[in-house]
Enzyme design. Sequence first.
Site, PDB file in Angstrom:
ATOM      1  N   TYR A 122      49.806  53.326  51.463  1.00 36.82           N
ATOM      2  CA  TYR A 122      50.447  52.829  52.677  1.00 36.82           C
ATOM      3  C   TYR A 122      50.789  53.957  53.649  1.00 36.82           C
ATOM      4  O   TYR A 122      51.073  53.704  54.815  1.00 36.82           O
ATOM      5  CB  TYR A 122      51.717  52.034  52.334  1.00 36.82           C
ATOM      6  N   LYS A 149      46.014  52.813  37.311  1.00 37.95           N
ATOM      7  CA  LYS A 149      44.602  52.438  37.162  1.00 37.95           C
ATOM      8  C   LYS A 149      43.852  53.718  36.788  1.00 37.95           C
ATOM      9  O   LYS A 149      42.896  54.139  37.469  1.00 37.95           O
ATOM     10  CB  LYS A 149      44.107  51.818  38.490  1.00 37.95           C
ATOM     11  N   ASP A 174      45.490  45.903  36.033  1.00 38.06           N
ATOM     12  CA  ASP A 174      44.887  44.578  35.870  1.00 38.06           C
ATOM     13  C   ASP A 174      45.459  43.880  34.638  1.00 38.06           C
ATOM     14  O   ASP A 174      45.762  42.680  34.658  1.00 38.06           O
ATOM     15  CB  ASP A 174      43.351  44.652  35.812  1.00 38.06           C
ATOM     16  N   ASP A 182      54.087  46.759  45.097  1.00 38.30           N
ATOM     17  CA  ASP A 182      54.204  45.712  46.109  1.00 38.30           C
ATOM     18  C   ASP A 182      53.690  44.393  45.526  1.00 38.30           C
ATOM     19  O   ASP A 182      54.349  43.348  45.588  1.00 38.30           O
ATOM     20  CB  ASP A 182      53.370  46.134  47.336  1.00 38.30           C
ATOM     21  N   ASP A 201      56.105  41.137  43.639  1.00 33.49           N
ATOM     22  CA  ASP A 201      56.057  39.756  44.143  1.00 33.49           C
ATOM     23  C   ASP A 201      55.664  38.797  43.025  1.00 33.49           C
ATOM     24  O   ASP A 201      56.210  37.698  42.920  1.00 33.49           O
ATOM     25  CB  ASP A 201      55.057  39.632  45.300  1.00 33.49           C
TER      26      ASP A 201
END
Length: 357
Positions: free
Chosen positions: A144, A193, A225, A249, A253
């Site tokens: 970001y 990852k 994942d 992020d 959620d």
Amino acid sequence: MKREFNIAVIAGDGIGPEITDAAIRVLKKVGEKYGCKFNFTDVFAGGCAIDKYGEPLPKASVDACLAADSVLLGAVGGPKWDTLPGHLRPERALLGVREAMGLYANIRPARLMPELAAACPLKMASEGVGFDLVIVRELTGGMYYGERGRREGKYGIEAYDTECYGTGEIERIGRVAFEMARGRRRKLTSIDKANVLESSRLWREVMHRLAAEYPDVEYSDMLVDNAAMQLVRDPGQFDVIVTSNMFGDILSDEASQITGSIGMLPSASLGDGKRGLYEPIHGSAPDIAGTGKANPLATILSAAMMLRLSLDMPEAADDVERAVSEAIRAGLRTADIAAGGPSIGCFEMASAVVERI
Ligand code: NAD
């Protein structure tokens, strides 16, 4: 021990003013009970600041946040400002405050209260299995904030965003997470990852170095994942999760949704000092703004996090959290968690918590 605290309050837009008002009433009651004083300063940010000052985060607002012991935020944004250009959008205020306050750790607990199991979309909840986890998300680095751009490429115009993390950045968020685990069930899962990304491999190396410093914390790695699957398969396996900005992020959620009650979930954003920014994870809920139906508990629980993490008042934090649980146990529900049953409004729910402190 400090007895007077200056709290900057960004009520914001939509339901923001109602829910911050509820949390202020709770803090005032805490002040009476614990013999301390809270001074609240109203700070304009978001859509209301655009309307009043023509910009989402006036300098005076930033200064007020920097001068405070902590910041309580309702929510910003709404359809009225949705068509403005990016730099004038209410959400810029959030990024601006976080940056100015140097907040790099976002902390989001996700807990399923047994009384609210009916709201949880997972089968395990109906079988009486709960969960209580915290996600520690890196907030000021990664993709970001990395280098980005557009260029001519093999398939026409290409766009790119870069995931980049430095050891110091990883180490400081790692320490927040290890310390958080120490104060809970002493279990930390770092999510990355590393089978594909070099930035994740460095992330993992640094976390492993830190794990050696915290032998009392049970540490493990998990690929993102797999983590997305495990969160819906068996969220009870997690205590504290630490992860990068982008993975955090998405996963935070997901974690909030499996509790089924967005109106219940608080968050904290912290930097190096004691000062933090505390806000519910939900938005300004324009669809119910002004109806008095908003659930104030996420904001009240955010104030409890403030008491614990920034103001060194852990007993008062426990007290507020207990009062919230008791109100729920007494059957009191705002419409969002009432599953169609009888409900009370924002003001009444705040009163129910205040009475129980
Ligand atoms: P939202 O979280 O505002 O609302 C989603 C749904 O949840 C709505 O149906 C809403 O009524 C309900 N809801 C949310 N909070 C509730 C509460 N406390 N009590 C009862 N019901 C509640 O998300 P959205 O609709 O996607 O976004 C609305 C606006 O909020 C947008 O402008 C968005 O940009 C902004 N937003 C702000 C923040 C923030 O300030 N941190 C976060 C997310 C979204």
